[in-house]
Design a protein around this motif. Structure first.
Motif, PDB file in Angstrom:
ATOM      1  N   ARG A  65       0.826  -1.202   0.000  1.00  0.00           N
ATOM      2  CA  ARG A  65       0.000   0.000   0.000  1.00  0.00           C
ATOM      3  C   ARG A  65       0.864   1.258   0.000  1.00  0.00           C
ATOM      4  NH1 ARG A  65      -4.067  -0.252   4.836  1.00  0.00           N
ATOM      5  NH2 ARG A  65      -4.427   1.840   4.047  1.00  0.00           N
ATOM      6  N   PRO A  66       0.665   2.159  -0.961  1.00  0.00           N
ATOM      7  CA  PRO A  66       1.449   3.402  -0.996  1.00  0.00           C
ATOM      8  C   PRO A  66       1.318   4.227   0.288  1.00  0.00           C
ATOM      9  CG  PRO A  66       0.270   3.114  -3.066  1.00  0.00           C
ATOM     10  CD  PRO A  66      -0.226   2.051  -2.129  1.00  0.00           C
ATOM     11  N   ASP A  67       0.116   4.269   0.890  1.00  0.00           N
ATOM     12  CA  ASP A  67      -0.046   5.053   2.121  1.00  0.00           C
ATOM     13  C   ASP A  67       0.729   4.420   3.278  1.00  0.00           C
ATOM     14  OD1 ASP A  67      -1.870   2.894   2.123  1.00  0.00           O
ATOM     15  OD2 ASP A  67      -3.378   3.985   3.277  1.00  0.00           O
ATOM     16  N   ALA A  68       0.828   3.082   3.300  1.00  0.00           N
ATOM     17  CA  ALA A  68       1.609   2.403   4.347  1.00  0.00           C
ATOM     18  C   ALA A  68       3.101   2.678   4.154  1.00  0.00           C
ATOM     19  CB  ALA A  68       1.335   0.905   4.330  1.00  0.00           C
ATOM     20  N   VAL A  69       3.566   2.612   2.924  1.00  0.00           N
ATOM     21  CA  VAL A  69       4.989   2.868   2.631  1.00  0.00           C
ATOM     22  C   VAL A  69       5.363   4.285   3.057  1.00  0.00           C
ATOM     23  CG1 VAL A  69       6.647   3.143   0.744  1.00  0.00           C
ATOM     24  CG2 VAL A  69       5.137   1.139   0.804  1.00  0.00           C
ATOM     25  N   LYS A  70       4.506   5.236   2.726  1.00  0.00           N
ATOM     26  CA  LYS A  70       4.746   6.629   3.113  1.00  0.00           C
ATOM     27  C   LYS A  70       4.775   6.762   4.639  1.00  0.00           C
ATOM     28  CE  LYS A  70       2.921  11.265   2.530  1.00  0.00           C
ATOM     29  NZ  LYS A  70       1.714  11.937   2.905  1.00  0.00           N
ATOM     30  N   LEU A  71       3.831   6.105   5.317  1.00  0.00           N
ATOM     31  CA  LEU A  71       3.758   6.177   6.776  1.00  0.00           C
ATOM     32  C   LEU A  71       4.974   5.528   7.441  1.00  0.00           C
ATOM     33  CD1 LEU A  71       1.790   7.072   9.096  1.00  0.00           C
ATOM     34  CD2 LEU A  71       1.233   4.658   9.255  1.00  0.00           C
ATOM     35  N   ILE A  72       5.443   4.402   6.926  1.00  0.00           N
ATOM     36  CA  ILE A  72       6.640   3.748   7.475  1.00  0.00           C
ATOM     37  C   ILE A  72       7.820   4.709   7.398  1.00  0.00           C
ATOM     38  CG2 ILE A  72       8.318   1.877   7.142  1.00  0.00           C
ATOM     39  CD1 ILE A  72       5.877   0.213   6.029  1.00  0.00           C
ATOM     40  N   ARG A  73       7.971   5.369   6.258  1.00  0.00           N
ATOM     41  CA  ARG A  73       9.073   6.337   6.110  1.00  0.00           C
ATOM     42  C   ARG A  73       8.942   7.481   7.120  1.00  0.00           C
ATOM     43  NH1 ARG A  73       8.745   5.361  -0.091  1.00  0.00           N
ATOM     44  NH2 ARG A  73      10.534   3.968  -0.353  1.00  0.00           N
ATOM     45  N   GLU A  74       7.720   7.948   7.338  1.00  0.00           N
ATOM     46  CA  GLU A  74       7.495   9.014   8.321  1.00  0.00           C
ATOM     47  C   GLU A  74       7.832   8.526   9.726  1.00  0.00           C
ATOM     48  OE1 GLU A  74       3.487  10.519   7.940  1.00  0.00           O
ATOM     49  OE2 GLU A  74       3.790  11.014   5.825  1.00  0.00           O
ATOM     50  N   ASN A  75       7.407   7.297  10.060  1.00  0.00           N
ATOM     51  CA  ASN A  75       7.683   6.745  11.392  1.00  0.00           C
ATOM     52  C   ASN A  75       9.187   6.527  11.607  1.00  0.00           C
ATOM     53  OD1 ASN A  75       5.094   6.818  12.451  1.00  0.00           O
ATOM     54  ND2 ASN A  75       4.582   4.769  11.718  1.00  0.00           N
ATOM     55  N   LEU A  76       9.879   6.134  10.561  1.00  0.00           N
ATOM     56  CA  LEU A  76      11.336   5.990  10.671  1.00  0.00           C
ATOM     57  C   LEU A  76      11.996   7.343  10.915  1.00  0.00           C
ATOM     58  CD1 LEU A  76      11.896   3.361   7.864  1.00  0.00           C
ATOM     59  CD2 LEU A  76      12.502   3.056  10.282  1.00  0.00           C
ATOM     60  N   LYS A  77      11.470   8.372  10.273  1.00  0.00           N
ATOM     61  CA  LYS A  77      12.018   9.719  10.469  1.00  0.00           C
ATOM     62  C   LYS A  77      11.730  10.217  11.890  1.00  0.00           C
ATOM     63  CE  LYS A  77      12.566  13.930   7.896  1.00  0.00           C
ATOM     64  NZ  LYS A  77      12.273  14.622   6.667  1.00  0.00           N
ATOM     65  N   ILE A  78      10.518   9.977  12.384  1.00  0.00           N
ATOM     66  CA  ILE A  78      10.137  10.379  13.748  1.00  0.00           C
ATOM     67  C   ILE A  78      11.075   9.739  14.774  1.00  0.00           C
ATOM     68  CG2 ILE A  78       8.368   9.989  15.541  1.00  0.00           C
ATOM     69  CD1 ILE A  78       6.263  10.299  13.284  1.00  0.00           C
ATOM     70  N   THR A  79      11.446   8.494  14.534  1.00  0.00           N
ATOM     71  CA  THR A  79      12.281   7.759  15.488  1.00  0.00           C
ATOM     72  C   THR A  79      13.769   7.905  15.196  1.00  0.00           C
ATOM     73  OG1 THR A  79      12.022   5.763  14.125  1.00  0.00           O
ATOM     74  CG2 THR A  79      10.497   6.040  15.984  1.00  0.00           C
ATOM     75  N   ASP A  80      14.094   8.587  14.108  1.00  0.00           N
ATOM     76  CA  ASP A  80      15.484   8.806  13.696  1.00  0.00           C
ATOM     77  C   ASP A  80      16.220   7.474  13.477  1.00  0.00           C
ATOM     78  OD1 ASP A  80      17.563  10.481  12.913  1.00  0.00           O
ATOM     79  OD2 ASP A  80      18.431  10.539  14.927  1.00  0.00           O
ATOM     80  N   LEU A  81      15.524   6.517  12.839  1.00  0.00           N
ATOM     81  CA  LEU A  81      16.099   5.195  12.603  1.00  0.00           C
ATOM     82  C   LEU A  81      16.226   4.865  11.116  1.00  0.00           C
ATOM     83  CD1 LEU A  81      14.125   3.302  15.395  1.00  0.00           C
ATOM     84  CD2 LEU A  81      16.573   3.844  15.402  1.00  0.00           C
ATOM     85  N   GLN A  82      16.041   5.834  10.257  1.00  0.00           N
ATOM     86  CA  GLN A  82      16.043   5.580   8.813  1.00  0.00           C
ATOM     87  C   GLN A  82      17.402   5.146   8.270  1.00  0.00           C
ATOM     88  OE1 GLN A  82      15.473   8.495  10.349  1.00  0.00           O
ATOM     89  NE2 GLN A  82      15.857  10.254   9.037  1.00  0.00           N
ATOM     90  N   ASP A  83      18.486   5.411   8.993  1.00  0.00           N
ATOM     91  CA  ASP A  83      19.818   5.072   8.492  1.00  0.00           C
ATOM     92  C   ASP A  83      20.069   3.563   8.417  1.00  0.00           C
ATOM     93  OD1 ASP A  83      19.793   5.055  11.340  1.00  0.00           O
ATOM     94  OD2 ASP A  83      21.984   5.172  11.378  1.00  0.00           O
ATOM     95  N   ARG A  84      19.327   2.776   9.187  1.00  0.00           N
ATOM     96  CA  ARG A  84      19.496   1.313   9.157  1.00  0.00           C
ATOM     97  C   ARG A  84      18.286   0.614   8.572  1.00  0.00           C
ATOM     98  NH1 ARG A  84      19.827  -0.284  14.689  1.00  0.00           N
ATOM     99  NH2 ARG A  84      19.165   1.789  15.288  1.00  0.00           N
ATOM    100  N   ALA A  85      17.459   1.367   7.855  1.00  0.00           N
ATOM    101  CA  ALA A  85      16.206   0.823   7.340  1.00  0.00           C
ATOM    102  C   ALA A  85      16.112   0.957   5.823  1.00  0.00           C
ATOM    103  CB  ALA A  85      15.030   1.542   7.982  1.00  0.00           C
ATOM    104  N   ARG A  86      15.384   0.030   5.235  1.00  0.00           N
ATOM    105  CA  ARG A  86      15.056   0.097   3.810  1.00  0.00           C
ATOM    106  C   ARG A  86      13.575  -0.205   3.687  1.00  0.00           C
ATOM    107  NH1 ARG A  86      17.059  -4.236  -0.347  1.00  0.00           N
ATOM    108  NH2 ARG A  86      17.018  -5.248   1.646  1.00  0.00           N
ATOM    109  N   VAL A  87      12.859   0.618   2.945  1.00  0.00           N
ATOM    110  CA  VAL A  87      11.422   0.445   2.765  1.00  0.00           C
ATOM    111  C   VAL A  87      11.170   0.028   1.316  1.00  0.00           C
ATOM    112  CG1 VAL A  87       9.152   1.531   2.940  1.00  0.00           C
ATOM    113  CG2 VAL A  87      10.987   2.215   4.510  1.00  0.00           C
ATOM    114  N   VAL A  88      10.445  -1.071   1.152  1.00  0.00           N
ATOM    115  CA  VAL A  88      10.159  -1.618  -0.174  1.00  0.00           C
ATOM    116  C   VAL A  88       8.663  -1.504  -0.439  1.00  0.00           C
ATOM    117  CG1 VAL A  88      10.213  -3.685  -1.623  1.00  0.00           C
ATOM    118  CG2 VAL A  88      12.089  -3.236  -0.010  1.00  0.00           C
ATOM    119  N   ALA A  89       8.315  -0.823  -1.525  1.00  0.00           N
ATOM    120  CA  ALA A  89       6.921  -0.717  -1.944  1.00  0.00           C
ATOM    121  C   ALA A  89       6.650  -1.836  -2.942  1.00  0.00           C
ATOM    122  CB  ALA A  89       6.672   0.637  -2.598  1.00  0.00           C
ATOM    123  N   GLY A  90       5.779  -2.753  -2.575  1.00  0.00           N
ATOM    124  CA  GLY A  90       5.456  -3.832  -3.504  1.00  0.00           C
ATOM    125  C   GLY A  90       4.829  -5.017  -2.808  1.00  0.00           C
ATOM    126  N   ASP A  91       4.502  -6.001  -3.607  1.00  0.00           N
ATOM    127  CA  ASP A  91       3.853  -7.212  -3.140  1.00  0.00           C
ATOM    128  C   ASP A  91       4.834  -8.060  -2.322  1.00  0.00           C
ATOM    129  OD1 ASP A  91       1.468  -9.160  -3.515  1.00  0.00           O
ATOM    130  OD2 ASP A  91       3.248 -10.342  -4.033  1.00  0.00           O
TER     131      ASP A  91
END
Length: 190
Positions: free
Chosen positions: A73-99
């Protein structure tokens, strides 16, 4: 919905609107991380059917080496990225949009900890478990945690995978699978 402990402790995560995504309840999440508390630090995590990303984010907060979040879901992918930014954990994360199922088929890496929490009515839990075992993407001594309705039994998997234990939290069940070590690597140890 807050991060329980670790570097992002107490940070409030954003949630998806509507009924399509069902976040893991606080009671189940607390039980889950009590089960896994000594199996997170330094591990590679896959949060499949990630939704808000709260399970993978909790692992990163507790010292996981990395986490991959997969949702269609595009809205879930966007939200995961926002939550990673809120927690300042995006440097060790990768978000994949797809099945998620297609992602499993294309994987060329192994994970130490895999979370499976697909929509209950979608019938994706059993195929996801089968794909993980068939493509052998769980590292030796790795753990799969599958969330499901408590009244439903999850399938057994062929060795080296095995059901470790099933926990019940009201109407929700958590089945924990372990992957044994590779036979050839065990034989080489003196």
């Amino acid at each position: 919905m807050r991060v329980i402990t670790g570097s992002a402790r107490g940070r409030r995560l954003k949630e998806l609107e509507g009924m399509e995504t069902r976040p893991t309840t606080d009671r189940v999440k607390e039980g889950l991380f009590n089960i896994l508390q000594f199996d997170i630090e330094g591990r590679r995590v896959l949060d499949l059917f990630a939704g808000t990303g709260q399970l993978g984010i909790e692992c990163l907060s507790r010292g996981a080496a990395s986490a991959v979040f997969v949702d269609r879901r595009p809205d879930a992918v966007k939200l995961i990225r926002e939550n990673l930014k809120i927690t300042d954990l995006q440097d060790r994360a990768r978000v994949v949009a797809g099945d998620s199922m297609e992602y499993l088929k294309s994987l060329r890496e192994k994970f130490d900890l895999i979370f499976l929490d697909p929509p209950y009515e979608a019938g994706l839990l059993e195929p996801a478990l089968a794909h993980i075992a068939r493509f052998d993407i769980l590292a030796p001594h790795g753990i799969i945690v599958a969330e499901h309705p408590a009244v439903r039994t999850t399938p057994a998997l062929a060795p080296p995978y095995r059901v470790h234990r099933t926990y019940r939290y009201g109407k929700i069940g958590l089945t924990v699978y372990h992957r044994d070590a590779n036979q050839d690597s065990e034989e080489k140890i003196p």
